[in-house]
Scaffold this motif. Sequence first.
Motif: not given
Length: 595
Positions: A270-276, A499-504
Amino acid sequence: MKKIYKLMAFCALFGAGISSCDLDVEPTESISTETYWKTAKDAWYNLNAIYSNAIPGIGVYSDAFSDDVYCQYSWESAGSLFQQDGFSASNDAGWGFGLVRMCNIYLENVDNTDLSDDLKKRTKAEVRFARAMDYLSKVITFGDVPLVLEVLDFDSPYMTRTPAAEVKQFVLDELKAAAEDLPESYSGSGEFNEKGRITKYAALALRARAALYFGDYASAEADARAVMESGKYELFKVTELSEAQQKEADEMSLFVDFADDAAKDKFVKGMFSYESLWHTENANNNNPEYILSRQYVSDSWDYQDMTRYTLMRPNQLGGWSSVTPTQNLVDAYWASNGDAPSLASSESRAAAYKTMRADYDAFVTEFNKREDKGGLSAMEAFVKEKTADGSLTRYEYMQQYRNRDSRLYVSIMLPFKGWYETNYGTNFAYEWIKNGNNESKTGFNFRKTLSLEMDAANQGQATGDYPCIRYAEVLLIFAEARTEVEGYDAQVESALNQLRERCGMPNVPSGLSKEDALDLIRRERRIELAAEGFRSDDMSRYEDAYWQNAMNNVPIVMPDGENVITMKWSTRMRLKPVPQTALNVNPELTQNPGY
């Protein structure tokens, strides 16, 4: 929506400059009113110029007019002046009407070209979108503004300010009309069909944004729903981590108490999905989250690209630390369980920082005596050793960064924390160097939206497109608008949980009252959209009590407790002043209250 636009030179009659798609530029001496606005090429050049001036490639400077971001250089932004209620008519927050004139020129002249009737209709819709986007910014910033819908002669009578309600209705009507004439997508072949041009859903998404700002919640919900139900967009996600990302992921157990390996995997992906989603390889029209973006042009210098590579970085990564996050923003991020975090007082945080810093300074003394430093800086070695033995987050100062929202770790460079994706090496650890050259005044730097690679010409520019409208915003608009209209229901929860699921992160709570739900959505907007330029505009529509709590007599402090500034707020700050230069030229203009 105070945007920084690149200064460009235009041909006569505001003909577009050079596009990366076609470098065959007509010599200026051969252009005249008799020969111009005759061909499709003339229309294409002008349309590209409008895109270049209308589509923003950064938002962070707008956030410097709020409690989230501090700009240390007055020549880059008057944000810190605004934060202390010192803004005056000597400051210009975006009053210029150059883009409006460019749009009006296009709309009045494109019918004279040999462009097909279908393309004339469609490109007019693109231009009407651009003009409406500019007026959306203006009406939020200034309230009443002159509504100019034709090309004015230079000796035209002075115009008065059009009531804000009329301008707002114009924006909504224009975007609705534009959406009806715009395609859902583009083929990507030939002039006028390049991928990345304004689509029907970009118009609907912007209309949803405008309707939300204007308090027309039913329209905001309907337009956001249309984008959501189109099936064309979804939140960006990664399925695998790079070697550098995996290195940081392996360390996250120091920062978060994971229930099991599955919970950790969900969180770090989730962290890196959001960042990338901002990284070069994903920053293009194939990103399913990009509804509209400013497209990167490799052979053109752009201040906005430079901001995302140079101005937002710390000196340690070749940057200037121009615009940096505040402790106020850091404190807003949720705990990892989705609750509000337990925050230390400024005094105890400062004491804890000084203790840890003293430990680090002692480490530096010993480190400098080493013959073999392993190719590491002192901070890199300190973080590496404290991470390896598990003691890094035992420091009281680091406790505030334990068990926090996944987006915090990839949005902000935190003192004493490693980040290994940089192009300055794979062992980077962020050090706040107080009073250092081009170092942060707040103790933090942004990590979110930064490009990991510099342009090939080594001009300090970011590469890749920048999404100025992304699907995450549409979900937030829908959630807030529907809560206002229908209350907090399963549809609102579903939008937020995407949104929450995407970022874990955990799902949002169920069964909230309307008031509690709106408080949650405001905070979720602040976190999800941090550094993208929405905070100032959002605050302009919140009630006085919100501003008072966030900015009135509220300090921006350094990690060691020193005060950067103390923010002030008064009701006049809801609108920016009409600049004195405009008042001097046009005696029919009036000033906003309090200026």
